[in-house]
Design a protein around this motif. Structure first.
Motif, PDB file in Angstrom:
ATOM      1  N   GLU A 103      52.522  80.205  31.874  1.00 24.17           N
ATOM      2  CA  GLU A 103      51.878  79.588  33.043  1.00 24.17           C
ATOM      3  C   GLU A 103      52.676  78.385  33.550  1.00 24.17           C
ATOM      4  N   ALA A 104      53.259  77.636  32.615  1.00 21.12           N
ATOM      5  CA  ALA A 104      54.030  76.438  32.952  1.00 21.12           C
ATOM      6  C   ALA A 104      54.856  76.060  31.728  1.00 21.12           C
ATOM      7  N   THR A 105      55.864  75.224  31.952  1.00 26.81           N
ATOM      8  CA  THR A 105      56.692  74.718  30.863  1.00 26.81           C
ATOM      9  C   THR A 105      56.814  73.215  31.034  1.00 26.81           C
ATOM     10  N   PHE A 106      56.688  72.506  29.915  1.00 32.44           N
ATOM     11  CA  PHE A 106      56.684  71.043  29.954  1.00 32.44           C
ATOM     12  C   PHE A 106      57.657  70.476  28.931  1.00 32.44           C
ATOM     13  N   GLU A 107      58.471  69.537  29.367  1.00 37.18           N
ATOM     14  CA  GLU A 107      59.343  68.816  28.446  1.00 37.18           C
ATOM     15  C   GLU A 107      58.695  67.519  27.995  1.00 37.18           C
ATOM     16  N   GLU A 108      57.760  67.005  28.769  1.00 36.22           N
ATOM     17  CA  GLU A 108      57.091  65.747  28.449  1.00 36.22           C
ATOM     18  C   GLU A 108      55.667  65.996  27.947  1.00 36.22           C
TER      19      GLU A 108
END
Length: 135
Positions: A55-60
């Motif tokens: 659905e989404a990718t997050f580095e933070e």
């Protein structure tokens, strides 16, 4: 993606699909695993699903925690007395900062199950052998 990050996954579906006879379709070795929309038995196995399930990718961690809380707010109308009463933001930031997954699952109205997941990637803390699905 090269550094540590988290992939977001959501599954909302019938409890009947979740437990259709047995759970083989939720295991990576099963022929239906990749195409089954239902969540896998082990959280890390989300990384073995096709990348289009992300659905989404997050580095933070703070951004990922914001997404998680926003998803809970989005689905609040489905909860029947089991909605988390406290915001999970700070706890989620702590877990993600430590490289952990954030996984939640709730039975909601209509005999459905809601699964919200932030799965660590590159590497996964428990299953470092799993490759990132975006590579």
């Amino acid at each position: 993606m090269t550094g540590p990050h988290h992939h977001a996954y959501v599954w909302l579906g019938s409890g009947d699909v979740l437990v259709k006879p047995g759970d083989a379709h939720r295991r990576p070795g099963h022929k239906e695993f990749a195409s089954a929309q239902v969540m896998p038995l082990e959280c890390a196995d989300w990384l073995l699903k096709p990348a289009d399930r992300i659905e989404a990718t997050f580095e933070e961690p703070k951004e990922a925690a914001g997404w998680y809380d926003a998803q809970l707010d989005h689905y609040v109308g489905l909860f029947v007395g089991s909605y988390p009463s406290e915001p999970l933001y700070e706890e989620t930031v702590r877990a993600l900062s430590a490289g952990e997954d954030r996984v939640g699952g709730w039975w909601v109205s209509g005999g459905r199950f809601l699964s919200l997941n932030l799965i660590a990637c590159s590497p996964h803390r428990v299953r470092p052998d799993l490759a990132c699905p975006l590579r």
